[in-house]
Design a protein around this motif. Structure first.
Motif, PDB file in Angstrom:
ATOM      1  N   ARG A 139     -16.953  54.319 -38.925  1.00 28.32           N
ATOM      2  CA  ARG A 139     -16.516  54.349 -37.525  1.00 28.32           C
ATOM      3  C   ARG A 139     -15.352  55.312 -37.352  1.00 28.32           C
ATOM      4  O   ARG A 139     -15.319  56.111 -36.414  1.00 28.32           O
ATOM      5  N   ALA A 140     -14.392  55.265 -38.273  1.00 28.46           N
ATOM      6  CA  ALA A 140     -13.220  56.135 -38.177  1.00 28.46           C
ATOM      7  C   ALA A 140     -13.595  57.597 -38.347  1.00 28.46           C
ATOM      8  O   ALA A 140     -13.124  58.466 -37.594  1.00 28.46           O
ATOM      9  N   VAL A 141     -14.448  57.901 -39.318  1.00 27.80           N
ATOM     10  CA  VAL A 141     -14.902  59.283 -39.506  1.00 27.80           C
ATOM     11  C   VAL A 141     -15.602  59.763 -38.250  1.00 27.80           C
ATOM     12  O   VAL A 141     -15.359  60.876 -37.769  1.00 27.80           O
ATOM     13  N   GLY A 142     -16.456  58.925 -37.677  1.00 26.96           N
ATOM     14  CA  GLY A 142     -17.140  59.290 -36.448  1.00 26.96           C
ATOM     15  C   GLY A 142     -16.170  59.596 -35.316  1.00 26.96           C
ATOM     16  O   GLY A 142     -16.354  60.557 -34.564  1.00 26.96           O
ATOM     17  N   PHE A 143     -15.115  58.813 -35.208  1.00 30.22           N
ATOM     18  CA  PHE A 143     -14.126  59.047 -34.155  1.00 30.22           C
ATOM     19  C   PHE A 143     -13.410  60.380 -34.354  1.00 30.22           C
ATOM     20  O   PHE A 143     -13.363  61.212 -33.449  1.00 30.22           O
ATOM     21  N   TYR A 144     -12.851  60.587 -35.520  1.00 30.15           N
ATOM     22  CA  TYR A 144     -12.062  61.803 -35.762  1.00 30.15           C
ATOM     23  C   TYR A 144     -12.944  63.065 -35.790  1.00 30.15           C
ATOM     24  O   TYR A 144     -12.534  64.120 -35.316  1.00 30.15           O
ATOM     25  N   ARG A 145     -14.148  62.948 -36.308  1.00 31.52           N
ATOM     26  CA  ARG A 145     -15.052  64.099 -36.386  1.00 31.52           C
ATOM     27  C   ARG A 145     -15.774  64.333 -35.061  1.00 31.52           C
ATOM     28  O   ARG A 145     -15.718  65.424 -34.497  1.00 31.52           O
ATOM     29  N   ASP A 146     -16.437  63.314 -34.543  1.00 32.06           N
ATOM     30  CA  ASP A 146     -17.315  63.494 -33.388  1.00 32.06           C
ATOM     31  C   ASP A 146     -16.591  63.433 -32.049  1.00 32.06           C
ATOM     32  O   ASP A 146     -16.944  64.157 -31.128  1.00 32.06           O
ATOM     33  N   VAL A 147     -15.591  62.578 -31.937  1.00 32.32           N
ATOM     34  CA  VAL A 147     -14.879  62.447 -30.664  1.00 32.32           C
ATOM     35  C   VAL A 147     -13.748  63.464 -30.558  1.00 32.32           C
ATOM     36  O   VAL A 147     -13.640  64.185 -29.572  1.00 32.32           O
ATOM     37  N   LEU A 148     -12.889  63.535 -31.593  1.00 30.68           N
ATOM     38  CA  LEU A 148     -11.778  64.485 -31.546  1.00 30.68           C
ATOM     39  C   LEU A 148     -12.184  65.891 -31.967  1.00 30.68           C
ATOM     40  O   LEU A 148     -11.491  66.857 -31.667  1.00 30.68           O
ATOM     41  N   ARG A 167      -3.939  68.244 -43.019  1.00 29.67           N
ATOM     42  CA  ARG A 167      -4.930  67.317 -43.564  1.00 29.67           C
ATOM     43  C   ARG A 167      -4.646  65.912 -43.071  1.00 29.67           C
ATOM     44  O   ARG A 167      -3.532  65.402 -43.232  1.00 29.67           O
ATOM     45  N   ILE A 168      -5.654  65.287 -42.479  1.00 29.74           N
ATOM     46  CA  ILE A 168      -5.563  63.883 -42.087  1.00 29.74           C
ATOM     47  C   ILE A 168      -6.443  63.100 -43.044  1.00 29.74           C
ATOM     48  O   ILE A 168      -7.636  63.368 -43.167  1.00 29.74           O
ATOM     49  N   GLY A 169      -5.829  62.167 -43.750  1.00 26.39           N
ATOM     50  CA  GLY A 169      -6.556  61.316 -44.684  1.00 26.39           C
ATOM     51  C   GLY A 169      -6.809  59.961 -44.058  1.00 26.39           C
ATOM     52  O   GLY A 169      -5.900  59.335 -43.526  1.00 26.39           O
ATOM     53  N   LEU A 170      -8.045  59.516 -44.101  1.00 26.34           N
ATOM     54  CA  LEU A 170      -8.406  58.183 -43.634  1.00 26.34           C
ATOM     55  C   LEU A 170      -8.460  57.290 -44.860  1.00 26.34           C
ATOM     56  O   LEU A 170      -9.260  57.519 -45.770  1.00 26.34           O
ATOM     57  N   ASN A 171      -7.593  56.299 -44.899  1.00 28.82           N
ATOM     58  CA  ASN A 171      -7.400  55.452 -46.074  1.00 28.82           C
ATOM     59  C   ASN A 171      -7.890  54.043 -45.757  1.00 28.82           C
ATOM     60  O   ASN A 171      -7.344  53.370 -44.886  1.00 28.82           O
ATOM     61  N   ALA A 172      -8.940  53.594 -46.460  1.00 28.36           N
ATOM     62  CA  ALA A 172      -9.502  52.274 -46.205  1.00 28.36           C
ATOM     63  C   ALA A 172      -8.483  51.185 -46.513  1.00 28.36           C
ATOM     64  O   ALA A 172      -7.825  51.221 -47.553  1.00 28.36           O
ATOM     65  N   ARG A 173      -8.362  50.248 -45.588  1.00 24.09           N
ATOM     66  CA  ARG A 173      -7.497  49.085 -45.837  1.00 24.09           C
ATOM     67  C   ARG A 173      -8.135  48.256 -46.945  1.00 24.09           C
ATOM     68  O   ARG A 173      -9.345  48.219 -47.097  1.00 24.09           O
ATOM     69  N   GLU A 197      -9.712  52.532 -34.885  1.00 26.66           N
ATOM     70  CA  GLU A 197      -9.148  51.483 -35.735  1.00 26.66           C
ATOM     71  C   GLU A 197      -7.903  50.833 -35.143  1.00 26.66           C
ATOM     72  O   GLU A 197      -7.254  50.029 -35.790  1.00 26.66           O
ATOM     73  N   GLY A 198      -7.519  51.227 -33.924  1.00 28.11           N
ATOM     74  CA  GLY A 198      -6.353  50.654 -33.266  1.00 28.11           C
ATOM     75  C   GLY A 198      -5.048  51.366 -33.547  1.00 28.11           C
ATOM     76  O   GLY A 198      -3.984  50.908 -33.141  1.00 28.11           O
TER      77      GLY A 198
END
Length: 118
Positions: free
Chosen positions: A17-26, A46-52, A106-107
């Motif tokens: 979901r996060a990848v989709g937001f940053y890639r597809d939406v932004l 570089r923006i790193g998406l780090n899984a909780r 992700e809020g």
């Protein structure tokens, strides 16, 4: 002494979901994707998406990533709203520029920023 920002890490609950937001939406370029870590290029940053890890709590406050839209602020707000983005405030004008806050998938707190017109 710090000489610049190497990367920004953003905690995420759902990597896809996060990848989709940053890639597809932004519209950022995805450069690496793994289950626990993904990277995007935000114009040289570089923006790193780090899984909780399931124990991290969401918290108010903290770092905010500001994005400069290619077009005017109002057009980008309209585009993002059309993509389902939730804005948490209206555009506000300041002597140092204009901002409008919104949330990622992700809020996390993000904002659009436009510098003052000369």
């Amino acid at each position: 002494m710090a000489t610049g920002v190497a990367s920004v890490w953003v905690p995420v609950d759902d990597m896809e979901r996060a990848v989709g937001f940053y890639r597809d939406v932004l519209g950022l370029e995805l450069t690496d994707q793994q289950p626990q870590w993904s990277e995007l290029d935000a114009g040289g940053l570089r923006i790193g998406l780090n899984a909780r890890e399931g124990v991290s709590q969401h918290a108010d406050g903290g770092a905010v990533i500001s994005f400069r839209p290619d077009d005017d602020l109002e057009s980008e707000v309209d585009r993002l709203r059309g993509a389902g983005v939730r804005f948490t405030g209206d555009i506000s004008d300041h002597e140092w520029g204009r901002i409008v806050p919104f949330k990622d998938s992700e809020g996390n707190d993000l904002q659009l920023y436009a510098p003052p017109k000369n």
